[in-house]
Write a protein that holds these residues in place. Structure first.
Motif, PDB file in Angstrom:
ATOM      1  N   THR A 229       0.817  -1.355   0.002  1.00  0.00           N
ATOM      2  CA  THR A 229      -0.056   0.008   0.037  1.00  0.00           C
ATOM      3  C   THR A 229       0.881   1.348   0.054  1.00  0.00           C
ATOM      4  N   THR A 230       1.954   1.260   0.535  1.00  0.00           N
ATOM      5  CA  THR A 230       2.945   2.553   0.682  1.00  0.00           C
ATOM      6  C   THR A 230       4.159   2.337  -0.071  1.00  0.00           C
ATOM      7  N   VAL A 231       4.924   1.322   0.297  1.00  0.00           N
ATOM      8  CA  VAL A 231       6.423   1.064  -0.178  1.00  0.00           C
ATOM      9  C   VAL A 231       6.412   0.836  -1.923  1.00  0.00           C
ATOM     10  N   VAL A 232       5.536  -0.123  -2.199  1.00  0.00           N
ATOM     11  CA  VAL A 232       5.716  -0.572  -3.702  1.00  0.00           C
ATOM     12  C   VAL A 232       5.248   0.756  -4.552  1.00  0.00           C
ATOM     13  N   PRO A 233       4.173   1.268  -4.042  1.00  0.00           N
ATOM     14  CA  PRO A 233       3.550   2.489  -5.038  1.00  0.00           C
ATOM     15  C   PRO A 233       4.805   3.465  -5.315  1.00  0.00           C
ATOM     16  N   MET A 234       5.754   3.646  -3.980  1.00  0.00           N
ATOM     17  CA  MET A 234       6.773   4.620  -3.989  1.00  0.00           C
ATOM     18  C   MET A 234       8.028   3.930  -4.924  1.00  0.00           C
ATOM     19  N   LEU A 235       8.133   2.851  -4.821  1.00  0.00           N
ATOM     20  CA  LEU A 235       9.247   2.338  -5.321  1.00  0.00           C
ATOM     21  C   LEU A 235       9.288   2.211  -6.762  1.00  0.00           C
ATOM     22  N   ASN A 236       8.202   1.596  -7.207  1.00  0.00           N
ATOM     23  CA  ASN A 236       7.959   1.502  -8.777  1.00  0.00           C
ATOM     24  C   ASN A 236       8.377   2.420  -9.792  1.00  0.00           C
ATOM     25  N   PRO A 237       8.111   3.823  -9.513  1.00  0.00           N
ATOM     26  CA  PRO A 237       8.678   4.863 -10.458  1.00  0.00           C
ATOM     27  C   PRO A 237      10.162   4.952 -10.361  1.00  0.00           C
ATOM     28  N   LEU A 238      10.616   4.629  -8.935  1.00  0.00           N
ATOM     29  CA  LEU A 238      12.199   4.754  -8.889  1.00  0.00           C
ATOM     30  C   LEU A 238      12.832   3.528  -9.569  1.00  0.00           C
ATOM     31  N   ILE A 239      12.040   2.416  -9.563  1.00  0.00           N
ATOM     32  CA  ILE A 239      12.670   1.263  -9.894  1.00  0.00           C
ATOM     33  C   ILE A 239      12.712   1.466 -11.760  1.00  0.00           C
ATOM     34  N   TYR A 240      11.677   1.696 -12.302  1.00  0.00           N
ATOM     35  CA  TYR A 240      11.476   1.759 -13.732  1.00  0.00           C
ATOM     36  C   TYR A 240      12.217   3.090 -14.158  1.00  0.00           C
ATOM     37  N   SER A 241      12.403   4.219 -13.454  1.00  0.00           N
ATOM     38  CA  SER A 241      13.177   5.367 -14.048  1.00  0.00           C
ATOM     39  C   SER A 241      14.612   5.110 -13.943  1.00  0.00           C
ATOM     40  N   LEU A 242      15.307   4.707 -12.714  1.00  0.00           N
ATOM     41  CA  LEU A 242      16.635   4.508 -12.289  1.00  0.00           C
ATOM     42  C   LEU A 242      17.187   3.327 -13.260  1.00  0.00           C
ATOM     43  N   ARG A 243      16.654   2.523 -13.462  1.00  0.00           N
ATOM     44  CA  ARG A 243      16.916   1.288 -14.229  1.00  0.00           C
ATOM     45  C   ARG A 243      16.480   1.235 -15.877  1.00  0.00           C
ATOM     46  N   ASN A 244      15.956   2.490 -16.138  1.00  0.00           N
ATOM     47  CA  ASN A 244      15.589   2.474 -17.634  1.00  0.00           C
ATOM     48  C   ASN A 244      16.317   3.613 -18.282  1.00  0.00           C
ATOM     49  N   LYS A 245      17.003   3.193 -19.286  1.00  0.00           N
ATOM     50  CA  LYS A 245      17.714   3.933 -20.034  1.00  0.00           C
ATOM     51  C   LYS A 245      16.935   5.035 -20.828  1.00  0.00           C
ATOM     52  N   ASP A 246      15.954   4.652 -21.524  1.00  0.00           N
ATOM     53  CA  ASP A 246      15.035   5.417 -22.346  1.00  0.00           C
ATOM     54  C   ASP A 246      14.243   6.500 -21.499  1.00  0.00           C
ATOM     55  N   VAL A 247      13.929   6.191 -20.252  1.00  0.00           N
ATOM     56  CA  VAL A 247      13.421   7.200 -19.265  1.00  0.00           C
ATOM     57  C   VAL A 247      14.664   8.305 -18.944  1.00  0.00           C
ATOM     58  N   LYS A 248      15.433   7.768 -18.457  1.00  0.00           N
ATOM     59  CA  LYS A 248      16.600   8.742 -18.144  1.00  0.00           C
ATOM     60  C   LYS A 248      17.001   9.496 -19.208  1.00  0.00           C
ATOM     61  N   VAL A 249      16.881   9.063 -20.498  1.00  0.00           N
ATOM     62  CA  VAL A 249      17.361  10.024 -21.662  1.00  0.00           C
ATOM     63  C   VAL A 249      16.308  11.055 -21.913  1.00  0.00           C
ATOM     64  N   ALA A 250      14.780  10.568 -21.600  1.00  0.00           N
ATOM     65  CA  ALA A 250      13.830  11.553 -22.043  1.00  0.00           C
ATOM     66  C   ALA A 250      13.899  12.595 -20.913  1.00  0.00           C
ATOM     67  N   LEU A 251      14.225  12.060 -19.455  1.00  0.00           N
ATOM     68  CA  LEU A 251      13.949  13.223 -18.371  1.00  0.00           C
ATOM     69  C   LEU A 251      15.217  14.067 -18.626  1.00  0.00           C
ATOM     70  N   LYS A 252      16.530  13.630 -19.139  1.00  0.00           N
ATOM     71  CA  LYS A 252      17.431  14.616 -19.301  1.00  0.00           C
ATOM     72  C   LYS A 252      17.282  15.506 -20.544  1.00  0.00           C
ATOM     73  N   LYS A 253      16.472  15.277 -21.548  1.00  0.00           N
ATOM     74  CA  LYS A 253      16.059  16.081 -22.772  1.00  0.00           C
ATOM     75  C   LYS A 253      15.100  17.143 -22.226  1.00  0.00           C
ATOM     76  N   ILE A 254      14.225  16.662 -21.302  1.00  0.00           N
ATOM     77  CA  ILE A 254      12.985  17.872 -20.950  1.00  0.00           C
ATOM     78  C   ILE A 254      13.959  18.698 -19.993  1.00  0.00           C
ATOM     79  N   LEU A 255      14.750  18.136 -18.996  1.00  0.00           N
ATOM     80  CA  LEU A 255      15.624  19.052 -18.351  1.00  0.00           C
ATOM     81  C   LEU A 255      16.138  19.993 -18.823  1.00  0.00           C
ATOM     82  N   ASN A 256      17.054  19.560 -19.807  1.00  0.00           N
ATOM     83  CA  ASN A 256      18.111  20.292 -20.782  1.00  0.00           C
ATOM     84  C   ASN A 256      17.038  21.231 -21.448  1.00  0.00           C
ATOM     85  N   LYS A 257      16.041  21.221 -21.982  1.00  0.00           N
ATOM     86  CA  LYS A 257      15.015  22.189 -22.524  1.00  0.00           C
ATOM     87  C   LYS A 257      14.822  23.293 -21.864  1.00  0.00           C
ATOM     88  N   ASN A 258      14.187  22.856 -20.632  1.00  0.00           N
ATOM     89  CA  ASN A 258      13.862  23.687 -19.383  1.00  0.00           C
ATOM     90  C   ASN A 258      14.987  24.830 -19.264  1.00  0.00           C
TER      91      ASN A 258
END
Length: 311
Positions: free
Chosen positions: A279-308
């Motif tokens: 109820t608490t830990v899994v919903p918190m960890l899922n976005p961290l797991i899928y973003s920190l271990r996912n190259k596409d997500v990290k690249v997309a995040l860098k693009k948006i941060l650089n654009k801003n």
């Protein structure tokens, strides 16, 4: 003991996570922090996938919905739990309790099936890459998603309808921080055999079917990976699946531990701690797991941060 029919019961009192006054405020800030991370992580991932056209693929379509489900069912539970740390009497109306139960079950069951849909998506991507775009067409993805939410609705309706037919005792103190099936059944004054049967059958289906689907998908994926000759190819295939395997293990492990063990083996106080994971830990960890271990997500995040930053 006097009995009072559930239709005339106006409210329940939630005991909360603990009754020790000294730890209430520290726990409040701890779980408030968890909730903030959950909201920021899941809403951020939803926004990132929505804004980046490169992430408009079946894999991220399901990840988008996983983040939406995590955000929703965490929001169904956590705010009420936070109130239990700072209020002397943490009450919830009968209608509010049944509503919380329904939406909690709806999103939890939906999560179990969205994880199985994600496993099937990975199976097609790795084992049948040439047919991936045809097999995982937008129409197929939409049908899978309708099945996910359909199973969530069916499971939630089955449990909630049975619970609304229960006759509760005059003592309306629920030994939990939320309206969950087993803690509510402890307050019943009549036989709960039918409800317990529904729990084992429906929960068995909601855990068994996705687990079987995920197991078969990953067995076929493993067989396919072992036939890949290049070390780089194997490493890429394993990294593609590793995030999903971690998320599945956390969610199904804690859920099965809570619901598929008799109450005599798992006391409710231990059950409350176990339920914190999904109820608490899994919903918190899922976005961290899928973003920190996912190259596409990290690249997309860098693009948006650089654009801003450039703007």
């Amino acid at each position: 003991m006097t009995a009072e029919n559930s239709s005339f019961l106006t409210e329940f009192i939630l005991a909360g996570l603990t009754d020790q006054p000294g730890v209430q405020i520290p726990l409040f800030f701890l779980f408030l922090g968890f909730y903030v991370v959950t909201v920021v992580g899941n809403v951020g991932l939803i926004t990132l996938i929505g804004l980046n056209s490169h992430l408009h693929t079946p894999m991220y379509f399901f990840l988008y919905n996983l983040s939406f489900i995590d955000f929703c069912y965490s929001s169904v539970i956590t705010p009420k739990m936070l109130m239990s740390f700072v209020s002397k009497k943490n009450s919830i109306s009968y209608a509010g309790c049944m509503t919380q139960l329904f939406f909690f079950l709806f999103f939890v069951v939906s999560e179990s099936f969205i994880l199985s849909a994600m496993a099937y998506d990975r199976y097609v991507a790795i084992c049948n890459p040439l047919l991936y775009t045809v097999t995982m067409s937008p129409q197929v993805c939409l049908l899978l998603l309708l099945g996910v939410y359909g199973m969530g609705f069916a499971g939630a309706m089955a449990h909630t309808a049975c619970m609304m037919g229960v006759t509760f005792c005059a003592n309306n103190l629920v030994n939990h921080y939320m309206c969950d099936i087993l803690p509510l059944l402890e307050r019943a004054c009549t036989s709960t055999y039918v409800n317990e049967l529904v729990v084992f059958v429906v929960v068995g289906i909601d855990i068994g079917v996705p687990t079987f689907t995920i197991f078969i998908s990953y067995a076929l994926i493993l067989s396919s990976i072992l036939h890949i000759r290049s070390t780089e190819g194997r490493s890429k295939a394993f990294s593609t699946c590793s995030s999903h395997i971690i998320a599945v293990s956390l969610f199904f492990g804690s859920g099965a531990f809570m619901y598929l063990k008799p109450s005599s083996i798992l006391p409710m106080n231990q059950g409350k701690v176990s339920s914190l994971f999904y109820t608490t830990v899994v919903p918190m960890l899922n976005p961290l797991i899928y973003s920190l271990r996912n190259k596409d997500v990290k690249v997309a995040l860098k693009k948006i941060l650089n654009k801003n930053a450039f703007s």
